[in-house]
Write a protein that holds these residues in place. Structure first.
Motif, mmCIF file in Angstrom:
data_model
loop_
_atom_site.group_PDB
_atom_site.id
_atom_site.type_symbol
_atom_site.label_atom_id
_atom_site.label_comp_id
_atom_site.label_asym_id
_atom_site.label_seq_id
_atom_site.Cartn_x
_atom_site.Cartn_y
_atom_site.Cartn_z
ATOM 1 N N GLY A 80 -7.229 8.081 -6.589
ATOM 2 C CA GLY A 80 -6.490 5.957 -7.460
ATOM 3 C C GLY A 80 -4.630 6.436 -7.472
ATOM 4 N N GLY A 81 -4.593 5.298 -7.485
ATOM 5 C CA GLY A 81 -3.377 5.515 -8.403
ATOM 6 C C GLY A 81 -1.887 4.661 -7.366
ATOM 7 N N MET A 82 -1.405 3.071 -8.318
ATOM 8 C CA MET A 82 -0.788 2.431 -7.848
ATOM 9 C C MET A 82 0.262 2.056 -8.672
ATOM 10 S SD MET A 82 -1.831 1.879 -4.266
ATOM 11 C CE MET A 82 -1.366 0.363 -4.080
ATOM 12 N N SER A 83 1.514 1.586 -7.836
ATOM 13 C CA SER A 83 2.422 1.343 -9.091
ATOM 14 C C SER A 83 2.861 0.428 -8.579
ATOM 15 C CB SER A 83 3.685 2.295 -8.938
ATOM 16 O OG SER A 83 5.030 1.475 -9.387
ATOM 17 N N PHE A 84 2.879 -0.861 -8.881
ATOM 18 C CA PHE A 84 3.210 -2.481 -9.220
ATOM 19 C C PHE A 84 4.995 -2.308 -8.039
ATOM 20 C CE2 PHE A 84 6.188 -5.912 -9.965
ATOM 21 C CZ PHE A 84 5.651 -6.509 -9.168
ATOM 22 N N HIS A 85 5.565 -1.761 -9.514
ATOM 23 C CA HIS A 85 7.428 -1.328 -8.375
ATOM 24 C C HIS A 85 7.170 -0.585 -7.622
ATOM 25 C CE1 HIS A 85 6.888 -1.814 -13.486
ATOM 26 N NE2 HIS A 85 7.971 -2.659 -12.959
ATOM 27 N N GLY A 86 6.636 0.240 -7.323
ATOM 28 C CA GLY A 86 6.438 0.939 -6.290
ATOM 29 C C GLY A 86 5.913 -0.144 -4.681
ATOM 30 N N GLY A 87 5.013 -0.721 -5.182
ATOM 31 C CA GLY A 87 4.606 -1.782 -4.449
ATOM 32 C C GLY A 87 5.789 -2.474 -4.127
ATOM 33 N N PHE A 88 6.654 -2.863 -5.397
ATOM 34 C CA PHE A 88 7.032 -4.181 -5.353
ATOM 35 C C PHE A 88 8.376 -3.964 -4.386
ATOM 36 C CE2 PHE A 88 11.209 -5.995 -6.775
ATOM 37 C CZ PHE A 88 10.979 -7.506 -6.668
ATOM 38 N N LEU A 95 2.752 -16.381 -3.357
ATOM 39 C CA LEU A 95 1.755 -15.664 -3.811
ATOM 40 C C LEU A 95 1.963 -14.549 -3.719
ATOM 41 C CD1 LEU A 95 2.565 -16.306 0.930
ATOM 42 C CD2 LEU A 95 1.800 -17.972 -1.105
ATOM 43 N N ILE A 96 2.528 -13.966 -4.462
ATOM 44 C CA ILE A 96 2.528 -12.309 -5.183
ATOM 45 C C ILE A 96 1.432 -12.601 -5.910
ATOM 46 C CG2 ILE A 96 3.512 -10.859 -5.643
ATOM 47 C CD1 ILE A 96 5.655 -11.452 -4.003
ATOM 48 N N PRO A 97 2.017 -13.420 -6.546
ATOM 49 C CA PRO A 97 0.329 -13.183 -8.777
ATOM 50 C C PRO A 97 -0.620 -13.495 -7.863
ATOM 51 C CG PRO A 97 1.950 -14.561 -8.446
ATOM 52 C CD PRO A 97 2.385 -14.659 -6.757
ATOM 53 N N ILE A 98 -1.179 -14.314 -6.598
ATOM 54 C CA ILE A 98 -2.514 -13.961 -5.836
ATOM 55 C C ILE A 98 -3.061 -12.068 -6.490
ATOM 56 C CG2 ILE A 98 -4.594 -14.510 -4.864
ATOM 57 C CD1 ILE A 98 -2.171 -16.697 -3.772
ATOM 58 N N GLY A 99 -2.126 -11.301 -5.723
ATOM 59 C CA GLY A 99 -2.536 -10.572 -5.591
ATOM 60 C C GLY A 99 -2.704 -9.324 -6.823
ATOM 61 N N LEU A 100 -1.525 -9.847 -7.449
ATOM 62 C CA LEU A 100 -1.598 -9.407 -8.839
ATOM 63 C C LEU A 100 -2.643 -9.575 -9.661
ATOM 64 C CD1 LEU A 100 2.193 -9.946 -8.923
ATOM 65 C CD2 LEU A 100 1.117 -7.575 -9.030
ATOM 66 N N GLY A 101 -3.350 -11.048 -10.141
ATOM 67 C CA GLY A 101 -4.221 -10.912 -10.651
ATOM 68 C C GLY A 101 -5.143 -10.281 -10.704
ATOM 69 N N VAL A 144 1.423 -1.323 0.141
ATOM 70 C CA VAL A 144 0.465 -0.120 0.141
ATOM 71 C C VAL A 144 0.867 1.081 0.169
ATOM 72 C CG1 VAL A 144 -1.383 1.279 1.364
ATOM 73 C CG2 VAL A 144 -2.029 -0.851 0.816
ATOM 74 N N LEU A 145 2.046 0.878 0.968
ATOM 75 C CA LEU A 145 2.837 2.170 0.904
ATOM 76 C C LEU A 145 3.490 2.814 0.167
ATOM 77 C CD1 LEU A 145 3.583 2.539 4.314
ATOM 78 C CD2 LEU A 145 1.620 3.704 3.919
ATOM 79 N N GLY A 146 4.497 1.862 -0.518
ATOM 80 C CA GLY A 146 5.439 1.526 -1.552
ATOM 81 C C GLY A 146 4.335 1.998 -2.744
ATOM 82 N N GLY A 147 3.427 1.135 -2.870
ATOM 83 C CA GLY A 147 2.163 1.341 -4.647
ATOM 84 C C GLY A 147 2.108 2.970 -4.558
ATOM 85 N N ARG A 148 1.697 3.264 -3.405
ATOM 86 C CA ARG A 148 1.679 4.975 -3.882
ATOM 87 C C ARG A 148 2.463 5.717 -3.775
ATOM 88 N NH1 ARG A 148 -2.546 8.322 -5.786
ATOM 89 N NH2 ARG A 148 -1.875 9.654 -4.534
ATOM 90 N N ILE A 149 3.330 6.329 -3.024
ATOM 91 C CA ILE A 149 4.376 6.658 -2.760
ATOM 92 C C ILE A 149 5.338 6.514 -4.046
ATOM 93 C CG2 ILE A 149 6.839 6.619 -2.467
ATOM 94 C CD1 ILE A 149 5.256 5.821 0.331
#
Length: 271
Positions: free
Chosen positions: A97-105, A133-139, A68-73
């Protein structure tokens, strides 16, 4: 009548009570987190698991905060940096809205480092546990994007093209579903098959980084860039592809290092 499917306008809010609203995208995050929690708890009973259910719950909680924090930042810094410079409070306007996978990663990576330090284990051991486990959330997140009719693809005339609301009235690739299939379904199956054999430490995490980076790099050819990033680097490469390249290289590096180290140990043992 259009030969393509016209996507219906769906309210992004499922239900609201006063100022509190449950949105499709948020629901998908909760579904992904709940499924990951269920599978992670099941894996604590597997032979060789280093952590108990309470520790795994802590790990997933830290990981959720990292997402959540990394995705938003990450979204603000990678995709909306000029807006942030003009108004730093934009970082907190999460209702837009606005989230980034790479930031969340990167947020999850930070959480895994912290958990590894706290439990006296190695970072790559934690990463190997979390990666499948991560692909579950990605999908789940990509399904949320599709329901919200956001992050649509480039214009096309393929038979399965969709006309999304507020997308210029032209048929487009349903790139959210491409990502759901590749980053969610395919990556989940690949990682959970791969981890069942005896692998060097870090190999599962390395395959995740390589797999996601490669799939995202491919899908970017079909995904419409953000309006202000259309001319990014002259159109030679998208921001998503640029951010995925380090993941591909890191994944390859971890796999090479893990298997080389494992082979060296076998040679020493057999000498």
């Amino acid at each position: 009548m259009s030969e393509f499917w016209v996507f219906p306008a769906i309210n992004p809010v499922i239900v609201s009570i006063g100022p509190i609203a449950l949105r499709w995208y948020g629901l998908m995050y909760l579904v992904g987190f709940a499924a990951a929690m269920y599978l992670a708890n099941r894996r604590t009973s597997e032979k060789g698991c280093l952590w108990n259910k309470e520790q795994v719950s802590d790990l997933l909680f830290y990981g959720f905060l990292g997402v959540v924090l990394g995705g938003r930042i990450g979204y603000v810094l990678f995709y909306q940096f000029p807006e942030f410079i003009d108004n730093p409070l934009y970082l907190f306007r999460i209702w837009e809205g606005g989230m980034s996978f790479h930031g969340g990663f990167l947020g999850v990576v930070a959480a895994m480092f912290w958990f590894a330090h706290k439990t006296g284990t190695r970072f790559l051991q934690v990463a190997d546990f979390i990666a499948p486990l991560i692909p579950i959330g990605l999908g789940a997140g990509r399904i949320g994007n599709f329901i919200n009719a956001e992050l649509w693809g480039r214009q096309t005339d393929v038979p399965w093209a969709i006309i999304f609301p507020n997308a210029g009235g032209v048929p487009r690739h349903p790139s959210q579903l491409y990502e759901f299939i590749l980053e969610g379904v395919v990556l989940f199956i690949l990682l959970n098959w791969f981890r069942r054999a005896d692998r060097p430490v870090g190999a599962v995490a390395g395959l995740f980084s390589l797999g996601y980076g490669s799939f995202r790099f491919i899908v970017e050819y079909f995904r419409e860039p953000d309006a202000h990033l259309h001319d990014f680097m002259g159109g030679f490469i998208t921001m998503g592809q640029l951010l995925s390249l380090p993941m591909i290289l890191v994944g390859l590096g971890i796999l090479f290092y893990g298997y080389k180290l494992s082979a060296d140990k076998k040679q020493v043992k057999n000498a």
